[in-house]
Design an enzyme around this catalytic site. Structure first.
Site, PDB file in Angstrom:
ATOM      1  CG  ASP A  33      -2.035  -1.052   0.927  1.00 49.21           C
ATOM      2  OD1 ASP A  33      -1.798  -2.228   1.245  1.00 49.21           O
ATOM      3  OD2 ASP A  33      -3.073  -0.698   0.343  1.00 49.21           O
TER       4      ASP A  33
HETATM    5  O1  MRU Z   1      -7.575  -2.968   2.697  1.00 48.37           O
HETATM    6  P1  MRU Z   1      -7.301  -3.363   1.279  1.00 48.37           P
HETATM    7  O2  MRU Z   1      -8.070  -4.564   0.840  1.00 48.37           O
HETATM    8  O3  MRU Z   1      -7.434  -2.198   0.339  1.00 48.37           O
HETATM    9  O4  MRU Z   1      -5.761  -3.781   1.292  1.00 48.37           O
HETATM   10  C1  MRU Z   1      -5.187  -4.244   0.112  1.00 48.37           C
HETATM   11  C2  MRU Z   1      -3.751  -4.605   0.282  1.00 48.37           C
HETATM   12  O5  MRU Z   1      -3.175  -4.506   1.343  1.00 48.37           O
HETATM   13  C3  MRU Z   1      -3.016  -4.994  -0.968  1.00 48.37           C
HETATM   14  O6  MRU Z   1      -2.015  -5.926  -0.673  1.00 48.37           O
HETATM   15  C4  MRU Z   1      -2.373  -3.762  -1.603  1.00 48.37           C
HETATM   16  O7  MRU Z   1      -3.285  -2.706  -1.684  1.00 48.37           O
HETATM   17  C5  MRU Z   1      -1.850  -4.050  -2.957  1.00 48.37           C
HETATM   18  S1  MRU Z   1      -3.131  -4.370  -4.146  1.00 48.37           S
HETATM   19  C6  MRU Z   1      -2.363  -4.612  -5.637  1.00 48.37           C
END
Ligand code: MRU
Length: 353
Positions: free
Chosen positions: A246
């Site tokens: 993220d």
């Molecule tokens: O809370 P989320 O579902 O948005 O978290 C998603 C993640 O942590 C993913 O690993 C990250 O965003 C990469 S998606 C290509």
């Protein structure tokens, strides 16, 4: 049928409601920035790249219907709306970086006397459109670099077993996926024996979304609970862990879905290489280390309830951080669309990105 998390056709935006998956496939219309903010905040769309794309497309929906007045009010409106969209979820940096780029484009175009207001608006729509195309091609490049990296130390013809966490596939991006893109590329090369995907409590992105994508694409996958990773690494030879991001700090510290950090520790203990797969739009060179990454905390209800059924004792307090930070010293490499970098070498990308 290919899975499509984001539908953008003839100026209309719809997203696949990820809260309802895998039981129900329903697309939700996004009619502007207010809807965009809500679907991101409620996690009907999620995953760092998909959040950025849907946020910017929700602005594009409004811009195409905009009654244009003058360039400086258009610039102000673009800036205000983008900053609002960034506030929907604080950890994923892709939307912040996209917003900064669009705001600086707005500043530049609004000062350029050779460009009319409708040309300025059109340019914006073109740039936002390109984000979808670029995300897919970046993910394919990440997939190939990642597969080659993992196979580097594997004798020819041997198959690999990898572990992944959360959902980083088609549903989290414009298509193909980042970490799941690496898995997809290994499968295409016929070198994947098995991918183990964690359940990813409390929102269950692994059980609901990654498992759904794997079954849909006929990729050999096995679901494990989050607390089974150590036992898995002890009892079966695992070739690598590959997860998404993220936000990656300049020193390589990486925020990703809660639980990533403990998988990295377990991988280190068992000598299993641990990779982050992420486009350059997930790298935040403005922060020196993971200490500065804001970590989103989500409602208790995500932990205490499954759908509408209470599963935790009433009255218990909860702590629900959505992400954790894996320190760079636990990361073998960061797989980007331009190559694989050791965390300490990531800084070389700063001038090129
Ligand atoms: O809370 P989320 O579902 O948005 O978290 C998603 C993640 O942590 C993913 O690993 C990250 O965003 C990469 S998606 C290509």
């Amino acid at each position: 049928m290919t899975l499509e998390a984001i539908k953008w056709e003839n100026g209309k935006l719809e997203i696949l409601d990820q809260i309802l998956l895998p039981a129900i496939t329903r697309y939700v219309p996004v009619r502007g920035v207010e809807d965009g903010w809500k679907v991101i905040n409620k996690m009907q769309v999620r995953g760092a790249p998909a959040i950025a794309i849907v946020g910017c497309l929700s602005l594009a929906v409004e811009l195409q219907n905009e009654k244009l007045q003058d360039k400086s009010s258009l610039r102000r409106e673009i800036e205000g709306k983008l900053n609002y969209l960034v506030s929907a979820r604080p950890t994923a940096v892709n939307i912040k970086i996209a917003a900064e780029e669009l705001i600086s484009l707005a500043n530049k175009l609004s000062k350029d006397d050779s460009i009319t207001i409708s040309e300025m608006n059109k340019k914006f729509l073109e740039v936002i459109d390109l984000m979808l195309i670029k995300d897919i091609s970046d993910n394919k490049a990440i997939g190939d670099y990642g597969a080659n990296e993992i196979l580097k130390k594997i004798p020819d013809d041997n198959l690999v077993r990898v572990v992944t966490h959360c959902n980083t596939g088609t549903l989290a991006t414009a298509g193909y996926g980042t970490a799941l893109g690496v898995v997809r590329s290994l499968h295409k090369k016929k070198r994947l024996e098995q991918v183990y995907c964690t359940e990813t409590r409390p929102y269950n992105q692994g059980a609901r979304l990654t498992a759904y994508e794997l079954v849909h694409e006929k990729i050999p996958g096995t679901l494990i609970c989050d607390d089974m990773v150590a036992a898995l690494m002890k009892s079966r030879r695992i070739s690598a862990v590959v997860v998404g991001a993220d936000r990656v700090a300049a020193n390589g510290d990486t925020a990703n879905k809660i639980g990533t950090y403990q998988i990295a520790i377990v991988a280190k203990h068992h000598g299993v290489p641990f990779y982050i797969a992420a486009p350059q739009t997930s790298i935040d060179f403005s922060i020196s280390s993971g200490e500065h990454i804001p970590i989103e905390e989500r409602p208790d209800r995500e932990m205490t309830h499954l759908n509408d059924q209470r599963i935790a004792a009433a009255g218990i307090q909860c702590w629900n951080p959505a992400f954790d930070v894996t320190p760079a010293n636990l990361i073998t490499g960061i797989i980007t669309e331009v190559g694989v970098y050791r965390p300490e070498d990531l800084i070389k990308l700063q001038s090129t990105s």
